[in-house]
Write a protein that holds these residues in place. Sequence first.
Motif, PDB file in Angstrom:
ATOM      1  N   LEU A  35      -9.503  -3.053 -10.425  1.00 33.90           N
ATOM      2  CA  LEU A  35      -9.488  -2.783 -11.661  1.00 33.90           C
ATOM      3  C   LEU A  35      -8.821  -1.274 -11.819  1.00 33.90           C
ATOM      4  CD1 LEU A  35     -12.962  -3.931 -12.993  1.00 33.90           C
ATOM      5  CD2 LEU A  35     -10.767  -4.720 -13.713  1.00 33.90           C
ATOM      6  N   ARG A  36      -9.230  -0.468 -10.928  1.00 36.76           N
ATOM      7  CA  ARG A  36      -8.768   1.005 -11.198  1.00 36.76           C
ATOM      8  C   ARG A  36      -7.167   0.966 -10.757  1.00 36.76           C
ATOM      9  NH1 ARG A  36     -11.024   5.785 -12.780  1.00 36.76           N
ATOM     10  NH2 ARG A  36     -13.160   4.909 -12.202  1.00 36.76           N
ATOM     11  N   ALA A  37      -6.752  -0.107  -9.622  1.00 34.47           N
ATOM     12  CA  ALA A  37      -5.591  -0.181  -9.429  1.00 34.47           C
ATOM     13  C   ALA A  37      -4.395  -0.786 -10.498  1.00 34.47           C
ATOM     14  CB  ALA A  37      -5.334  -1.027  -8.295  1.00 34.47           C
ATOM     15  N   ILE A  38      -5.107  -1.455 -11.383  1.00 32.12           N
ATOM     16  CA  ILE A  38      -4.646  -2.160 -12.495  1.00 32.12           C
ATOM     17  C   ILE A  38      -4.373  -1.170 -13.431  1.00 32.12           C
ATOM     18  CG2 ILE A  38      -4.736  -3.852 -14.397  1.00 32.12           C
ATOM     19  CD1 ILE A  38      -6.087  -5.708 -12.307  1.00 32.12           C
ATOM     20  N   GLU A  39      -5.445  -0.256 -13.752  1.00 32.46           N
ATOM     21  CA  GLU A  39      -5.348   0.754 -14.574  1.00 32.46           C
ATOM     22  C   GLU A  39      -4.276   1.858 -14.457  1.00 32.46           C
ATOM     23  OE1 GLU A  39      -8.627   4.109 -16.445  1.00 32.46           O
ATOM     24  OE2 GLU A  39      -9.180   2.499 -15.148  1.00 32.46           O
ATOM     25  N   TYR A  40      -4.165   2.109 -13.200  1.00 36.72           N
ATOM     26  CA  TYR A  40      -3.232   3.255 -12.663  1.00 36.72           C
ATOM     27  C   TYR A  40      -2.149   2.528 -11.826  1.00 36.72           C
ATOM     28  CZ  TYR A  40      -7.078   6.392 -13.784  1.00 36.72           C
ATOM     29  OH  TYR A  40      -8.082   6.865 -14.517  1.00 36.72           O
ATOM     30  N   ALA A  41      -1.628   1.308 -12.345  1.00 33.35           N
ATOM     31  CA  ALA A  41      -0.611   0.772 -11.747  1.00 33.35           C
ATOM     32  C   ALA A  41       0.876   1.581 -11.903  1.00 33.35           C
ATOM     33  CB  ALA A  41      -0.239  -0.743 -12.235  1.00 33.35           C
ATOM     34  N   ASP A  42       0.955   2.418 -13.165  1.00 31.59           N
ATOM     35  CA  ASP A  42       2.059   2.996 -13.456  1.00 31.59           C
ATOM     36  C   ASP A  42       2.186   4.193 -12.535  1.00 31.59           C
ATOM     37  OD1 ASP A  42      -0.200   4.248 -14.848  1.00 31.59           O
ATOM     38  OD2 ASP A  42       1.067   5.345 -15.663  1.00 31.59           O
ATOM     39  N   ARG A  43       1.224   4.581 -11.749  1.00 29.39           N
ATOM     40  CA  ARG A  43       1.194   5.799 -10.562  1.00 29.39           C
ATOM     41  C   ARG A  43       1.932   5.024  -9.330  1.00 29.39           C
ATOM     42  NH1 ARG A  43      -3.866   9.224 -12.322  1.00 29.39           N
ATOM     43  NH2 ARG A  43      -3.687   9.561 -14.576  1.00 29.39           N
ATOM     44  N   LEU A  54      -4.197   1.401  -1.898  1.00 27.81           N
ATOM     45  CA  LEU A  54      -5.560   0.709  -2.282  1.00 27.81           C
ATOM     46  C   LEU A  54      -6.684   1.290  -1.718  1.00 27.81           C
ATOM     47  CD1 LEU A  54      -4.227  -2.808  -2.585  1.00 27.81           C
ATOM     48  CD2 LEU A  54      -4.934  -1.465  -4.641  1.00 27.81           C
ATOM     49  N   PHE A  55      -6.636   1.548  -0.296  1.00 31.59           N
ATOM     50  CA  PHE A  55      -7.742   2.250   0.174  1.00 31.59           C
ATOM     51  C   PHE A  55      -8.277   3.558  -0.397  1.00 31.59           C
ATOM     52  CE2 PHE A  55      -7.030  -0.155   4.826  1.00 31.59           C
ATOM     53  CZ  PHE A  55      -7.465  -1.427   4.117  1.00 31.59           C
ATOM     54  N   THR A  56      -7.123   4.135  -0.402  1.00 31.64           N
ATOM     55  CA  THR A  56      -7.439   5.609  -1.007  1.00 31.64           C
ATOM     56  C   THR A  56      -8.132   5.378  -2.235  1.00 31.64           C
ATOM     57  OG1 THR A  56      -5.440   6.467  -0.145  1.00 31.64           O
ATOM     58  CG2 THR A  56      -6.389   7.838  -1.824  1.00 31.64           C
ATOM     59  N   ILE A  57      -7.786   4.487  -3.282  1.00 33.32           N
ATOM     60  CA  ILE A  57      -8.477   4.361  -4.470  1.00 33.32           C
ATOM     61  C   ILE A  57      -9.814   3.889  -3.906  1.00 33.32           C
ATOM     62  CG2 ILE A  57      -8.671   2.812  -6.483  1.00 33.32           C
ATOM     63  CD1 ILE A  57      -5.675   2.690  -6.423  1.00 33.32           C
TER      64      ILE A  57
END
Length: 157
Positions: A35-43, A54-57
């Motif tokens: 969910l966080r990856a989708i939310e911040y996909a622009d980054r 992804l591991f860092t997130i």
Amino acid sequence: MSDNIMEHIPALRAYARSLCGRAHDADDLVQETLLRAIEYADRYKPGSYMRAWLFTIMRNRFYTNVKKAARERTGGADCISGTPVSQPGQEWYLRHRELCDQLERMPAHYREALVLVSVLGESYIRAAEVMDCDIGTVKSRVNRARGILRKALEPEF
């Protein structure tokens, strides 16, 4: 490396399990990570190493959850719902459980380095990026973690 998130889910689940210990907590962490990856996909920078991103997130989310849980005590560690009804008697299960117990007792920074490098197959460089430390630190932690496991699991004659 592919920019397809779906290809990284098995590795994310394994890493989450090493961080959380319990399967349902690990699944929740994977879901939060995605969910966080989708939310911040622009980054995300296309062409960069998505698995490390992804591991860092996931790692950041895990430590945020740990801090949050320390403030919000919801139940005791002795809660009956967390204990299994019956244990299987197979030798492999017992050895696996012994290994998992030793991993849980190990300091988190050693366990994290060991899982990233030895279990998930990440390079020392990628693990250093995920853990935000020097490559020498990762090598040292992996070596110490292996030594701790070797000493704890070696048969006594």
